[in-house]
Enzyme design. Sequence first.
Site, PDB file in Angstrom:
ATOM      1  N   SER A  58       0.817  -1.293   0.077  1.00 15.33           N
ATOM      2  CA  SER A  58      -0.102   0.012  -0.002  1.00 15.33           C
ATOM      3  C   SER A  58       1.031   1.354   0.076  1.00 15.33           C
ATOM      4  O   SER A  58       1.962   1.056   0.663  1.00 15.33           O
ATOM      5  CB  SER A  58      -0.886  -0.144   1.294  1.00 15.33           C
ATOM      6  OG  SER A  58      -1.566   1.134   1.247  1.00 15.33           O
TER       7      SER A  58
ATOM      8  N   LYS B 298     -13.866  -3.486   0.930  1.00 14.30           N
ATOM      9  CA  LYS B 298     -14.644  -2.427   0.855  1.00 14.30           C
ATOM     10  C   LYS B 298     -16.179  -2.525   0.672  1.00 14.30           C
ATOM     11  O   LYS B 298     -16.872  -1.664   1.499  1.00 14.30           O
ATOM     12  CB  LYS B 298     -14.080  -1.612  -0.421  1.00 14.30           C
ATOM     13  CG  LYS B 298     -12.727  -0.828  -0.620  1.00 14.30           C
ATOM     14  CD  LYS B 298     -12.623  -0.286  -1.893  1.00 14.30           C
ATOM     15  CE  LYS B 298     -11.247   0.209  -2.179  1.00 14.30           C
ATOM     16  NZ  LYS B 298     -11.014   1.176  -3.289  1.00 14.30           N
TER      17      LYS B 298
ATOM     18  N   ASN C 277     -14.272   3.420   1.234  1.00 16.36           N
ATOM     19  CA  ASN C 277     -12.885   3.397   1.292  1.00 16.36           C
ATOM     20  C   ASN C 277     -12.435   4.300   2.287  1.00 16.36           C
ATOM     21  O   ASN C 277     -11.091   4.175   2.431  1.00 16.36           O
ATOM     22  CB  ASN C 277     -12.287   3.584  -0.161  1.00 16.36           C
ATOM     23  CG  ASN C 277     -12.284   5.108  -0.180  1.00 16.36           C
ATOM     24  OD1 ASN C 277     -13.276   5.901   0.174  1.00 16.36           O
ATOM     25  ND2 ASN C 277     -11.328   5.700  -1.019  1.00 16.36           N
TER      26      ASN C 277
ATOM     27  N   ASP D 250     -13.037   7.224  -3.998  1.00 13.48           N
ATOM     28  CA  ASP D 250     -12.359   6.938  -5.185  1.00 13.48           C
ATOM     29  C   ASP D 250     -12.887   7.860  -6.540  1.00 13.48           C
ATOM     30  O   ASP D 250     -11.982   8.148  -7.171  1.00 13.48           O
ATOM     31  CB  ASP D 250     -12.722   5.456  -5.348  1.00 13.48           C
ATOM     32  CG  ASP D 250     -11.940   4.608  -4.585  1.00 13.48           C
ATOM     33  OD1 ASP D 250     -10.818   4.922  -4.076  1.00 13.48           O
ATOM     34  OD2 ASP D 250     -12.295   3.416  -3.977  1.00 13.48           O
TER      35      ASP D 250
ATOM     36  N   ILE E 164      -6.582   4.157 -14.543  1.00 13.95           N
ATOM     37  CA  ILE E 164      -6.691   4.160 -13.059  1.00 13.95           C
ATOM     38  C   ILE E 164      -5.302   3.417 -12.715  1.00 13.95           C
ATOM     39  O   ILE E 164      -4.731   3.441 -11.321  1.00 13.95           O
ATOM     40  CB  ILE E 164      -7.684   3.572 -12.513  1.00 13.95           C
ATOM     41  CG1 ILE E 164      -7.974   2.121 -12.717  1.00 13.95           C
ATOM     42  CG2 ILE E 164      -9.132   4.377 -12.846  1.00 13.95           C
ATOM     43  CD1 ILE E 164      -8.752   1.281 -11.695  1.00 13.95           C
TER      44      ILE E 164
ATOM     45  N   TYR F 257      -1.643   2.668 -11.890  1.00 14.47           N
ATOM     46  CA  TYR F 257      -0.304   3.490 -11.704  1.00 14.47           C
ATOM     47  C   TYR F 257       0.741   2.735 -11.316  1.00 14.47           C
ATOM     48  O   TYR F 257       2.023   3.449 -11.288  1.00 14.47           O
ATOM     49  CB  TYR F 257      -0.650   4.391 -10.491  1.00 14.47           C
ATOM     50  CG  TYR F 257      -0.831   3.642  -9.068  1.00 14.47           C
ATOM     51  CD1 TYR F 257      -0.006   3.046  -8.285  1.00 14.47           C
ATOM     52  CD2 TYR F 257      -2.314   3.325  -8.774  1.00 14.47           C
ATOM     53  CE1 TYR F 257      -0.159   2.091  -7.196  1.00 14.47           C
ATOM     54  CE2 TYR F 257      -2.502   2.561  -7.323  1.00 14.47           C
ATOM     55  CZ  TYR F 257      -1.562   2.172  -6.773  1.00 14.47           C
ATOM     56  OH  TYR F 257      -1.914   1.507  -5.747  1.00 14.47           O
TER      57      TYR F 257
ATOM     58  N   GLY G  19      -2.700   6.966 -13.252  1.00 17.32           N
ATOM     59  CA  GLY G  19      -3.435   6.839 -11.888  1.00 17.32           C
ATOM     60  C   GLY G  19      -3.051   7.398 -10.675  1.00 17.32           C
ATOM     61  O   GLY G  19      -3.741   7.393  -9.596  1.00 17.32           O
TER      62      GLY G  19
END
Length: 269
Positions: free
Chosen positions: A15, A66, A86, A100, A211, A213, A234
């Site tokens: 993350s 989520k 989220n 998001d 989206i 990255y 993204g």
Amino acid sequence: MRTVFGVLGNPIEHSMSPAMHNAAFRELGMECVYHAFRVDTGSLEDAILGAEALGFGGLNITVPLKQEALNIVDADPLASSIGAVNTIDLNNGIHGYNTDGIGAQRALADAGVDIDGQRVLIVGAGGAARAIGFQFHDQGAEVMIVNRTEQRAVELASAIGVRGFGMERLEELIGQADVLINATSAGMYPKTSDSIARREQMHPDLTVFDIVYNPMNTQLLIEAEAAGAIGINGVMMLVYQGAEAFRIWTGVEPPINVMKNAVMEALRS
Ligand code: ATR
């Protein structure tokens, strides 16, 4: 002010959120910490209630939690429509949000695209497509959905109140679109040669937003550039969804550039 924040998910090791939020806290001289926690599906409620009991200020929720989070929190209308949370604010109860879609909207705004009145073709029908679809429709975009599994496109589109199609309509629909969004994982590391569309299917007036990255310059964006279209990666969606959460938890204006640099640095390492 509450000083402990975190992200719950599984896997969670990669993350970018801890680097991004801790850099923001440091920049603003806020004595806060943000940590990543691996949480399994069955333990989510315990984890959220535990964080509340421990006095956490807020949480981010990521894959695969989520949707489940929606049943545990007091969700705002947008998160309820999307069917996923989220961001959780623990300052006063357990309030759930989904940032998001606004992350994607701000990423496009950064590149000079105001989605109001734009014809936006979203490829995908998973969580990311849902968040972007509901937000963009809400904000005045003319949304269309295309997905590999047509049935999922049709279901999502009808939940939003727009039209959904199978992939065989992709080229024709790109021809009608101002903005093309890849809301699938196609092209993400390690399958970096995948792309939802080829250069011959695009036109120079198109803005293409991916989206994904990792990598930052996806095959889709390479195809877009070859077609003379504008490409957006993204990274800024990731930054803006985090920035929006930061604002919800702290009420403080987030330092966007510092957060972006932290993400770019984490992606390089
Ligand atoms: P998320 O919640 O991250 O969006 P998801 O619910 O698994 O994840 O959805 C992934 C989306 O990416 C789906 O729309 C999937 O298409 P299917 O519904 O047909 O499975 C889409 N997807 C994934 N890999 C793809 C690929 N290589 N080409 C086209 N679509 C792809």
